[in-house]
Design an enzyme around this catalytic site. Sequence first.
Site, short mmCIF file in Angstrom:
data_model
loop_
_atom_site.label_atom_id
_atom_site.label_comp_id
_atom_site.label_asym_id
_atom_site.label_seq_id
_atom_site.Cartn_x
_atom_site.Cartn_y
_atom_site.Cartn_z
CB THR A 104 1.10 -3.54 -6.62
OG1 THR A 104 2.27 -4.01 -6.13
CG2 THR A 104 0.80 -2.23 -7.19
CE LYS A 153 1.29 1.91 1.05
NZ LYS A 153 2.08 0.94 -0.37
P1 NAP Z 1 1.64 -8.64 -0.25
O1 NAP Z 1 0.91 -9.38 -0.91
O2 NAP Z 1 3.06 -8.90 0.65
O3 NAP Z 1 2.56 -7.56 -1.55
C1 NAP Z 1 3.58 -6.99 -1.07
C2 NAP Z 1 4.38 -7.26 -2.73
O4 NAP Z 1 5.52 -6.49 -2.37
C3 NAP Z 1 4.81 -8.83 -2.22
O5 NAP Z 1 4.28 -9.01 -4.03
C4 NAP Z 1 6.82 -8.66 -3.29
O6 NAP Z 1 6.90 -9.20 -3.80
C5 NAP Z 1 6.78 -6.69 -2.52
N1 NAP Z 1 7.41 -6.41 -2.24
C6 NAP Z 1 7.92 -6.45 -1.11
N2 NAP Z 1 9.11 -5.94 -0.85
C7 NAP Z 1 9.83 -5.90 -1.70
C8 NAP Z 1 11.40 -5.35 -2.43
N3 NAP Z 1 11.81 -4.69 -1.74
N4 NAP Z 1 11.73 -5.33 -3.58
C9 NAP Z 1 10.34 -5.96 -4.48
N5 NAP Z 1 9.32 -5.85 -3.96
C10 NAP Z 1 9.54 -6.17 -2.96
O7 NAP Z 1 0.54 -7.64 -0.32
P2 NAP Z 1 -0.49 -6.55 -0.33
O8 NAP Z 1 -1.37 -6.88 0.17
O9 NAP Z 1 -0.95 -7.49 -1.81
O10 NAP Z 1 0.00 -4.53 -0.61
C11 NAP Z 1 0.46 -4.65 -1.84
C12 NAP Z 1 0.57 -3.41 -1.81
O11 NAP Z 1 -0.81 -2.69 -1.54
C13 NAP Z 1 0.91 -2.56 -1.05
O12 NAP Z 1 1.36 -1.43 -1.48
C14 NAP Z 1 0.34 -2.08 0.13
O13 NAP Z 1 1.18 -1.53 1.01
C15 NAP Z 1 -1.03 -1.46 -0.28
N6 NAP Z 1 -2.03 -2.15 1.18
C16 NAP Z 1 -2.70 -3.04 0.98
C17 NAP Z 1 -3.52 -2.98 1.50
C18 NAP Z 1 -3.84 -4.58 2.27
O14 NAP Z 1 -5.21 -4.67 3.20
N7 NAP Z 1 -3.82 -5.80 1.52
C19 NAP Z 1 -4.13 -2.05 2.17
C20 NAP Z 1 -3.62 -1.02 1.20
C21 NAP Z 1 -2.53 -1.06 0.78
P3 NAP Z 1 8.44 -10.60 -4.11
O15 NAP Z 1 7.09 -11.46 -3.71
O16 NAP Z 1 8.50 -10.35 -3.99
O17 NAP Z 1 8.02 -10.05 -2.13
#
Ligand code: NAP
Length: 353
Positions: free
Chosen positions: A84, A168
């Site tokens: 993720t 993405k």
């Molecule tokens: P989020 O809460 O910001 O989670 C993103 C995660 O990615 C965090 O746990 C962060 O970990 C990690 N991350 C970011 N940069 C990193 C790096 N360089 N190395 C290791 N870890 C890293 O966002 P989310 O909404 O849950 O998104 C999770 C996934 O769902 C993503 O792939 C996003 O594109 C996808 N998505 C989200 C949505 C939405 O509406 N929320 C919709 C479609 C798809 P740290 O704690 O280490 O910073």
Amino acid sequence: MDPKAPILVTGASGYVAGWIVKGLLEAGYTVHATVRDPNKVSSVGHLQKIAANSPGTLKLFKADLLNQCEFVDPMAGCELVIHTASPFIITGFVDAYEALVRPALEGTRNVLRTVEYTPSVKRVVLTSSVAATYGDAQDALNVPNGIFNESHWNTTSSVDHQPYLYSKTIAEREAWRLQAEQSEPNRWDLVCVNPALVVGPALTTNSISTSISTLQQFGDGTMRLGAPKMWNGLVDVRDVADAHIRAGFTPEANGRYILCGETLSLLQMGAALRKQFGSKYPFPSLPAPKLGFWAIAPLYGFTRDFVARNMNYKIGFDNSRSRRDLHIEYRDVRTAVCEHFQQLIDDGLVKKR
Ligand code: NAP
């Protein structure tokens, strides 16, 4: 799948991943959870509390997306990898490539190359996004009835225009390429889940996900004078977590799965919030005229190009594959939006009125 084998979840501290980890721990699995800083209580404390009250076991590992070596230990012995981790920010950065594209692309490469060296892995579930199916709302003019499905790909985003969506798209394309080119053909398969904008209560207050900032804008007056006529596919975070777990454990699951409960305009989201919270918050009630919004867009952090290509175009998403193969019965997204907003108030992320 061996139920005793550990399951790797990358980016476990995130908004979406929190619910996936919770589901797995409650089902009794051992979760190998990667985060950038396993000692940061604000990032992992909620996961440790969930683990303490669940039959499953949580093991935390440090792993940065840019460092392939760091995924070797957490992946050892795993049959299922749920990837993720990827930044979900749309503003507040200077260099879009470094902030979004590089971690998304190199992160996917690093995780999947580690899969290549980890013989136990049988399946990878990748968190992609509807962002990999379309770039601008205007693209809906090119698909039947303006409805996007899993056969569609985003061809209009770039590092300079809609860089998150671009990140993405190229990350998912790279994942399919690496899956097809694996050294031992078909040793591991790939299932992609492509959620729309995720809404609903968070298990953490630490996330900087755009899901959270989008909801905050309904309470901070950003749209007081009017909301641009834009539509978002929406999906409850608990449905997204269930879909990841089912994508991992349903043998027949394959290909891409769009996850979307319903598509609402910003005004419809505002109306749902007003119904629940009354008029004490500045929820949008009027549409902003396109020309006027186009003129002032840079003040709100949007480019005029973005406004031109995204305002006044209705979009929709076909969720039938996820209902048929993963048996997702979508929760009501208006309820999820209201629950999420209430939580932001309770957590102090939206001012109490
Ligand atoms: P989020 O809460 O910001 O989670 C993103 C995660 O990615 C965090 O746990 C962060 O970990 C990690 N991350 C970011 N940069 C990193 C790096 N360089 N190395 C290791 N870890 C890293 O966002 P989310 O909404 O849950 O998104 C999770 C996934 O769902 C993503 O792939 C996003 O594109 C996808 N998505 C989200 C949505 C939405 O509406 N929320 C919709 C479609 C798809 P740290 O704690 O280490 O910073």
